[in-house]
Design a protein around this motif. Structure first.
Motif, short mmCIF file in Angstrom:
data_model
loop_
_atom_site.label_atom_id
_atom_site.label_comp_id
_atom_site.label_asym_id
_atom_site.label_seq_id
_atom_site.Cartn_x
_atom_site.Cartn_y
_atom_site.Cartn_z
N ALA A 107 -15.03 -118.41 6.45
CA ALA A 107 -15.42 -117.53 6.91
C ALA A 107 -15.06 -116.11 5.61
O ALA A 107 -15.23 -115.56 5.50
N ALA A 108 -13.89 -116.83 4.44
CA ALA A 108 -13.36 -116.73 3.70
C ALA A 108 -14.45 -115.83 2.85
O ALA A 108 -13.90 -114.71 1.74
N SER A 109 -15.76 -115.93 2.48
CA SER A 109 -16.78 -115.56 1.78
C SER A 109 -17.19 -114.70 2.20
O SER A 109 -18.20 -113.77 1.62
N LEU A 110 -17.13 -114.05 3.90
CA LEU A 110 -17.84 -113.20 4.10
C LEU A 110 -17.21 -112.41 3.97
O LEU A 110 -15.99 -111.44 3.09
N SER A 121 -8.67 -110.76 0.12
CA SER A 121 -7.51 -109.07 0.58
C SER A 121 -6.25 -110.08 0.39
O SER A 121 -6.08 -111.11 0.51
N PRO A 122 -5.75 -108.70 0.15
CA PRO A 122 -4.15 -109.01 0.41
C PRO A 122 -3.17 -109.91 1.23
O PRO A 122 -2.34 -110.57 0.87
N ASP A 123 -4.24 -109.46 2.28
CA ASP A 123 -3.31 -110.28 4.04
C ASP A 123 -4.02 -111.89 4.42
O ASP A 123 -3.81 -112.05 5.12
N PHE A 124 -4.52 -112.47 3.55
CA PHE A 124 -5.34 -113.20 3.52
C PHE A 124 -4.38 -114.41 3.75
O PHE A 124 -3.15 -114.84 3.14
N PRO A 125 -4.73 -115.49 5.47
CA PRO A 125 -2.87 -116.43 5.14
C PRO A 125 -3.17 -117.57 4.09
O PRO A 125 -3.93 -118.24 3.52
N SER A 131 -8.21 -124.65 1.55
CA SER A 131 -9.72 -124.41 2.19
C SER A 131 -10.28 -123.92 1.97
O SER A 131 -11.89 -123.96 1.84
N ALA A 132 -10.03 -122.38 1.81
CA ALA A 132 -11.12 -121.96 1.23
C ALA A 132 -11.96 -121.22 0.37
O ALA A 132 -12.42 -120.90 0.68
N GLN A 133 -10.74 -121.38 -0.41
CA GLN A 133 -11.30 -121.59 -2.48
C GLN A 133 -12.33 -122.72 -2.12
O GLN A 133 -12.97 -123.38 -2.91
N ALA A 156 -17.36 -117.35 12.65
CA ALA A 156 -16.21 -116.48 12.03
C ALA A 156 -14.73 -116.26 12.03
O ALA A 156 -14.74 -117.57 11.21
N ALA A 157 -14.55 -115.22 11.52
CA ALA A 157 -12.96 -115.44 10.93
C ALA A 157 -11.90 -116.60 12.10
O ALA A 157 -11.28 -117.72 11.54
N GLU A 158 -12.39 -116.30 13.46
CA GLU A 158 -11.37 -117.43 13.66
C GLU A 158 -12.53 -118.50 15.09
O GLU A 158 -13.69 -118.24 15.89
N ILE A 159 -12.08 -119.59 14.61
CA ILE A 159 -12.53 -120.87 14.95
C ILE A 159 -12.94 -121.55 16.14
O ILE A 159 -11.55 -121.96 15.81
#
Length: 212
Positions: A107-110, A121-125, A131-133, A156-159
């Motif tokens: 979802a991080a590329s959305l 985003s500055p608050d990305f966990p 894994s997002a990269q 979605a952001a949460e699965i």
């Protein structure tokens, strides 16, 4: 349809396998730990190291579709390990002339705002950064190549583990949220969206997303 699912025993892969079998497809589960996959009618289980491109090429030869739910979470450098594995998966699908490759994306590329993606985003966990990269880089690689037909489904952001409702929305590059401002999807409904794509081929060479 004869489908190979890479990572069939994983968090999302197991939901994909269950959904594919429920629709009557023949599923070849390609996993590192065959004992983690429950034996079922219509399912064959194969131990494969995704880093072994030659072995993976042989394993996916003859299938109509490959769905990759490969995860790099077991390695310290998640992004690098994931990309090494994904490059092998992509090359194996090309070598074996599999017609289509579907990828469980991130979802991080959305985009959460025009031109701004969640990954930046500055608050990305921090815990999910690797894994997002990796998932983001895989999307760029798919877009840049023309040898393999593909589709990339972002959740979605949460699965989360949950029931199948069949009631969800599809989008493209923008993060979708519900009336409460939450972006959520269950693994079961994610699997429905992915298998719908496998059967209908509505998002060829495209990233799309799913959320409630």
């Amino acid at each position: 349809m004869n489908i190979a699912i890479i990572g069939a025993s994983g968090f999302i892969g197991s939901a994909l396998t269950k959904e594919a079998l429920s629709r009557g497809h023949q599923v070849k589960a390609l996993v590192s730990r065959p004992e983690a996959v429950e034996v079922s009618a219509g399912l064959t289980i194969h131990k494969v190291d995704v880093m072994d491109t030659a072995a993976l090429t042989a394993a996916v030869s003859g299938v109509e579709l490959v769905i990759s739910a490969f995860s790099g979470h077991k390695d310290a450098d998640v992004a690098a390990y994931y990309m090494q594995g994904f490059r092998s998966i992509l090359q194996a699908s090309i070598n074996s002339k599999v017609p289509r490759l579907l990828l469980v994306g991130g979802a991080a590329s959305l985009e959460y705002a025009p031109g701004q993606i969640l990954l930046d985003s500055p608050d990305f966990p921090a815990a999910y950064l690797g894994s997002a990269q990796g998932a983001y880089q895989a999307l760029q690689l798919l877009k840049a190549q023309s040898q393999q037909n593909w589709s990339y489904l972002s959740p979605a952001a949460e699965i989360f583990p949950g029931e199948k409702t069949g009631k969800f929305r599809l989008g493209l590059d923008q993060l979708m949220t519900d009336e409460q401002g939450k972006s959520r999807i269950s693994t079961a409904d994610y699997a429905v969206a992915m298998l719908d794509e496998a059967e209908q081929n509505q998002h060829a060479n495209t990233r799309f997303c799913v959320a409630y």
